[in-house]
Design a protein around this motif. Sequence first.
Motif, PDB file in Angstrom:
ATOM      1  N   LEU A 197       0.816  -1.206   0.000  1.00  0.00           N
ATOM      2  CA  LEU A 197       0.000   0.000   0.000  1.00  0.00           C
ATOM      3  C   LEU A 197       0.855   1.263   0.000  1.00  0.00           C
ATOM      4  O   LEU A 197       0.519   2.249  -0.673  1.00  0.00           O
ATOM      5  N   VAL A 198       1.945   1.246   0.737  1.00  0.00           N
ATOM      6  CA  VAL A 198       2.852   2.405   0.749  1.00  0.00           C
ATOM      7  C   VAL A 198       3.400   2.655  -0.640  1.00  0.00           C
ATOM      8  O   VAL A 198       3.410   3.791  -1.132  1.00  0.00           O
ATOM      9  N   GLU A 199       3.859   1.590  -1.291  1.00  0.00           N
ATOM     10  CA  GLU A 199       4.421   1.724  -2.634  1.00  0.00           C
ATOM     11  C   GLU A 199       3.374   2.227  -3.623  1.00  0.00           C
ATOM     12  O   GLU A 199       3.625   3.140  -4.415  1.00  0.00           O
ATOM     13  N   TYR A 200       2.176   1.652  -3.557  1.00  0.00           N
ATOM     14  CA  TYR A 200       1.139   2.019  -4.507  1.00  0.00           C
ATOM     15  C   TYR A 200       0.657   3.448  -4.254  1.00  0.00           C
ATOM     16  O   TYR A 200       0.502   4.240  -5.186  1.00  0.00           O
ATOM     17  N   SER A 201       0.417   3.791  -2.989  1.00  0.00           N
ATOM     18  CA  SER A 201      -0.060   5.130  -2.653  1.00  0.00           C
ATOM     19  C   SER A 201       0.972   6.196  -3.018  1.00  0.00           C
ATOM     20  O   SER A 201       0.619   7.260  -3.536  1.00  0.00           O
ATOM     21  N   SER A 202       2.244   5.903  -2.783  1.00  0.00           N
ATOM     22  CA  SER A 202       3.304   6.879  -3.055  1.00  0.00           C
ATOM     23  C   SER A 202       3.487   7.120  -4.548  1.00  0.00           C
ATOM     24  O   SER A 202       3.760   8.246  -4.981  1.00  0.00           O
ATOM     25  N   SER A 203       3.338   6.068  -5.340  1.00  0.00           N
ATOM     26  CA  SER A 203       3.620   6.182  -6.776  1.00  0.00           C
ATOM     27  C   SER A 203       2.401   6.556  -7.606  1.00  0.00           C
ATOM     28  O   SER A 203       2.526   7.212  -8.644  1.00  0.00           O
ATOM     29  N   ARG A 204       1.190   6.175  -7.174  1.00  0.00           N
ATOM     30  CA  ARG A 204       0.010   6.360  -8.015  1.00  0.00           C
ATOM     31  C   ARG A 204      -1.161   7.046  -7.319  1.00  0.00           C
ATOM     32  O   ARG A 204      -2.107   7.466  -7.986  1.00  0.00           O
ATOM     33  N   GLY A 205      -1.118   7.140  -6.013  1.00  0.00           N
ATOM     34  CA  GLY A 205      -2.247   7.703  -5.292  1.00  0.00           C
ATOM     35  C   GLY A 205      -2.168   9.211  -5.153  1.00  0.00           C
ATOM     36  O   GLY A 205      -1.125   9.833  -5.409  1.00  0.00           O
ATOM     37  N   TYR A 206      -3.278   9.820  -4.762  1.00  0.00           N
ATOM     38  CA  TYR A 206      -3.326  11.253  -4.483  1.00  0.00           C
ATOM     39  C   TYR A 206      -2.903  11.498  -3.044  1.00  0.00           C
ATOM     40  O   TYR A 206      -3.256  10.742  -2.136  1.00  0.00           O
ATOM     41  N   ARG A 207      -2.154  12.573  -2.854  1.00  0.00           N
ATOM     42  CA  ARG A 207      -1.682  12.892  -1.502  1.00  0.00           C
ATOM     43  C   ARG A 207      -2.848  13.082  -0.539  1.00  0.00           C
ATOM     44  O   ARG A 207      -2.762  12.720   0.633  1.00  0.00           O
ATOM     45  N   SER A 208      -3.958  13.622  -1.034  1.00  0.00           N
ATOM     46  CA  SER A 208      -5.117  13.880  -0.177  1.00  0.00           C
ATOM     47  C   SER A 208      -5.805  12.592   0.269  1.00  0.00           C
ATOM     48  O   SER A 208      -6.639  12.620   1.177  1.00  0.00           O
ATOM     49  N   GLU A 209      -5.468  11.463  -0.359  1.00  0.00           N
ATOM     50  CA  GLU A 209      -6.108  10.190  -0.032  1.00  0.00           C
ATOM     51  C   GLU A 209      -5.147   9.221   0.647  1.00  0.00           C
ATOM     52  O   GLU A 209      -5.435   8.030   0.732  1.00  0.00           O
ATOM     53  N   VAL A 210      -4.030   9.736   1.135  1.00  0.00           N
ATOM     54  CA  VAL A 210      -3.018   8.866   1.731  1.00  0.00           C
ATOM     55  C   VAL A 210      -3.580   8.098   2.921  1.00  0.00           C
ATOM     56  O   VAL A 210      -3.191   6.944   3.180  1.00  0.00           O
ATOM     57  N   ASP A 211      -4.513   8.721   3.645  1.00  0.00           N
ATOM     58  CA  ASP A 211      -5.099   8.064   4.810  1.00  0.00           C
ATOM     59  C   ASP A 211      -6.146   7.027   4.426  1.00  0.00           C
ATOM     60  O   ASP A 211      -6.385   6.062   5.158  1.00  0.00           O
ATOM     61  N   MET A 212      -6.763   7.202   3.265  1.00  0.00           N
ATOM     62  CA  MET A 212      -7.856   6.308   2.863  1.00  0.00           C
ATOM     63  C   MET A 212      -7.353   4.926   2.459  1.00  0.00           C
ATOM     64  O   MET A 212      -8.071   3.937   2.604  1.00  0.00           O
TER      65      MET A 212
END
Length: 262
Positions: A114-129
């Motif tokens: 999840l860290v890898e996916y959120s960091s590379s493809r996710g929105y910063r505003s959704e890091v908690d989601m």
Amino acid sequence: MAAAIMAAEQEAAKGGGRNRGGVQRVEGKLRASVEKGDYYEAHQMYRTLFFRYMSQGKYAEARELMYSGALLFFSHNQQNSAADLSMLVLESLEKSDAKVSDDLLDGEGCANMLVEYSSSRGYRSEVDMFVAQAVLQFLCLKNKTSASVVFTTYTQKHPSIEKGPPFVQPLLNFIWFLLLAVDGGKLTVFTVLCEQYQPSLKRDPMYNEYLDRIGQLFFGVPPKQTSSYGGLLGNLLNSLMGTGEDDDTEDGQEDSSPIELD
């Protein structure tokens, strides 16, 4: 492609020492279909094979195929297809009454992904989601250990999350408090917590569905009466599939009959 996949699946069904080899050939052909960009066809084939395996009592094979498929779709940025197959993994666990093993649902491994996916493809505003979804799903499986591990690992390793608790993001604080409340088992604490954090919980309409189930499992909340097939998992599947650009199940029904393959 569909005919070739089904031929490999029939070989896998013959049993004996060749069974695993046949399953691997099915996975190989599905992977090739995804890598060619045939996302819709591959997704439908995954679902067809899932219901076929389940009807034959092959719960482990169904679970493994959906798990690998979900990771594959995630790697190709097909979140809705990946989410659907993830729900089928949960369904296979529910229907088989299987004990959730540390190998299958490893909290640390999940957090790192999840860290890898959120960091590379996710929105910063959704890091908690990202982590909230994972923690709530683990708790719905009554797996407190993995829920705690995925939360702790994710919040410690994610570069966009400041050290806590407490956290800057209210949703992360809610999850932290929820994990503490689960250990205590006091319904009043759970109720107040959910009420206080409603603004954060409204960010995803599925959060309250998860929390209904968590309330039943850990706080003695009576289950709601529902006429929809599949209960919580059915509701999750309906919601996820209702917004997908490449997911096309009809009314979220779990139909074990094969789709047209040719």
